[in-house]
Scaffold this motif. Structure first.
Motif, short mmCIF file in Angstrom:
data_model
loop_
_atom_site.label_atom_id
_atom_site.label_comp_id
_atom_site.label_asym_id
_atom_site.label_seq_id
_atom_site.Cartn_x
_atom_site.Cartn_y
_atom_site.Cartn_z
N ASP A 52 0.63 -1.39 0.00
CA ASP A 52 -0.13 -0.05 -0.16
C ASP A 52 0.93 1.26 0.04
O ASP A 52 1.72 1.54 1.00
CB ASP A 52 -0.86 -0.16 1.29
CG ASP A 52 -1.76 1.09 1.31
OD1 ASP A 52 -1.74 2.01 0.53
OD2 ASP A 52 -2.82 1.03 2.24
N ASN A 54 -0.14 4.45 -0.18
CA ASN A 54 -0.87 5.75 0.52
C ASN A 54 -0.02 6.31 1.60
O ASN A 54 -0.40 7.33 2.03
CB ASN A 54 -2.47 5.18 0.92
CG ASN A 54 -3.10 4.99 -0.34
OD1 ASN A 54 -3.90 5.82 -1.02
ND2 ASN A 54 -3.20 3.70 -0.93
N ASP A 60 1.31 13.31 -3.50
CA ASP A 60 0.02 13.36 -3.83
C ASP A 60 -0.20 15.18 -4.55
O ASP A 60 -1.06 15.71 -4.41
CB ASP A 60 -0.93 13.75 -2.42
CG ASP A 60 -0.64 14.65 -1.61
OD1 ASP A 60 0.68 15.38 -1.96
OD2 ASP A 60 -1.11 14.85 -0.56
N LEU A 74 -0.19 9.71 -5.83
CA LEU A 74 -1.27 9.70 -4.89
C LEU A 74 -2.33 10.78 -5.14
O LEU A 74 -3.22 11.09 -4.20
CB LEU A 74 -0.44 9.69 -3.40
CG LEU A 74 0.03 8.36 -3.02
CD1 LEU A 74 0.50 8.66 -1.49
CD2 LEU A 74 -0.69 7.04 -3.21
N THR A 110 -6.57 6.93 -8.32
CA THR A 110 -5.30 8.05 -8.58
C THR A 110 -5.30 8.06 -10.12
O THR A 110 -5.38 6.84 -10.86
CB THR A 110 -4.04 7.50 -8.19
OG1 THR A 110 -3.82 6.22 -8.69
CG2 THR A 110 -4.34 7.00 -6.37
#
Ligand SMILES: Cc1cc2nc3c(=O)[nH]c(=O)nc-3n(C[C@H](O)[C@H](O)[C@H](O)COP(=O)(O)OP(=O)(O)OC[C@H]3O[C@@H](n4cnc5c(N)ncnc54)[C@H](O)[C@@H]3O)c2cc1C
Length: 279
Positions: A52, A54, A60, A74, A110
């Motif tokens: 993962d 995240n 991001d 992200l 995403t």
């Protein structure tokens, strides 16, 4: 159905994520989960480990420079869609993202995940190819950039290595002499398209000097066709496309949609370019 058992890790640095991915040949990256989790639940994929991403920092972003839009791994579809700067730099991103799934899915899924998942029915791979964009990936031997026209090698298949993580996608800005347009036909708003295309037109004065289209949900991978100077763009496009049949549409229906949509979307891109040129 429920997924087959898998191990789950949530690293907090990119190097930990690369290690976790590299030490298990059946591991998979988990980003927004909007494509991977349905595949797991239907047991169409059964990775032994999910890595993962995240929890990784600094991925991001939606960053605009004069060259174009850089989208971190992200950044959710919704964040890219909401960026007025991104829409101004490359309007095709917004035009396409409005057709990607529903708001709830866009809040989690995403843009980079969509690009590297390489679903031939997805909008963004065709957009990235049409614009001549690229993806930056990190692997055990460092970072490299893969041009979009070298990324897609088959349905759901890219030239990324198994132990690499995509960290950023780059969508070049729209130059002042160019215009873009987008259209798809889906049964319902938010469904995957039965066929669609994005068009990119460049003018010299009032003359079209380049007219290209990127097709998705037509063939088994995104396909860009140069239609500059074509008298019948729909027929010219079909000379380069081999529409696929599936439960959503027959090959004949997809071919029909290509013939109808291509001239329409090219005309809209030309209008867009003329509008931009005249201010
Ligand atoms: C009901 C529904 C409708 C949808 N409709 C559409 C649609 O109309 N158009 C469309 O384009 N999409 C659609 N989607 C999919 C959605 O856009 C996904 O968000 C997107 O395809 C994948 O992004 P994700 O972050 O969810 O990736 P995930 O599901 O987490 O991953 C997908 C795949 O990409 C890999 N991956 C993801 N990120 C990375 C990375 N950074 N590095 C390496 N590998 C990575 C994963 O390992 C996995 O194999 C829909 C989804 C649903 C559930």
């Amino acid at each position: 159905m429920k997924p087959a058992p898998f191990a789950y890790v949530r690293p907090s640095t990119l190097s930990e994520a690369l290690t976790a991915l590299g030490e298990d040949p059946d591991a998979k990256v988990l980003a927004g989960g909007q494509s991977l989790l349905p595949l797991l639940s239907m047991r169409l994929a059964a990775p032994s480990r999910l890595v993962d991403i995240n929890g990784l920092p600094d991925l991001d972003h939606v960053t605009c420079t004069p060259a174009g839009v850089r989208v971190g791994a992200l950044a959710r579809h919704s964040a890219v869609l909401a960026s007025a700067e991104a829409a101004a730099s490359q309007p095709l991103l917004k035009m396409a993202l409005e057709h990607v799934a529903h708001a709830t899915i866009r809040n989690r899924g995403t843009t980079v995940g969509s690009v590297v998942h390489a679903d031939p029915a997805s909008e963004l791979p065709a957009v990235l190819m049409l614009l001549g964009g690229s993806v930056d990936v990190e692997g055990p031997s460092g970072r490299r950039t893969i041009a979009a026209d070298e990324l897609y090698v088959g349905p759901l298949e890219t030239s990324m290595r198994r132990d690499e993580i995509a960290v950023e996608a780059f969508f070049p800005a729209l130059v002042p002499s160019a215009g873009v347009a987008f259209e798809e036909i889906a049964r319902r708003q938010g469904d995957y398209a039965m066929a669609g295309l994005a068009a990119h037109v460049v003018l010299d004065g009032d003359r079209v000097v380049s007219a290209r289209a990127g097709f998705f949900s037509v063939c088994d991978q995104p396909t860009v066709v140069d239609l500059t100077g074509a008298d019948d763009p729909g027929a010219a496009a079909m000379a380069h496309l081999d529409p696929a049949a599936d439960i959503h549409a027959t090959a004949d229906y997809r071919a029909h949609l290509v013939r109808v949509l291509t001239p329409r979307v090219l005309a809209a891109a030309t209008e867009h370019a003329r509008g931009r040129a005249h201010g």
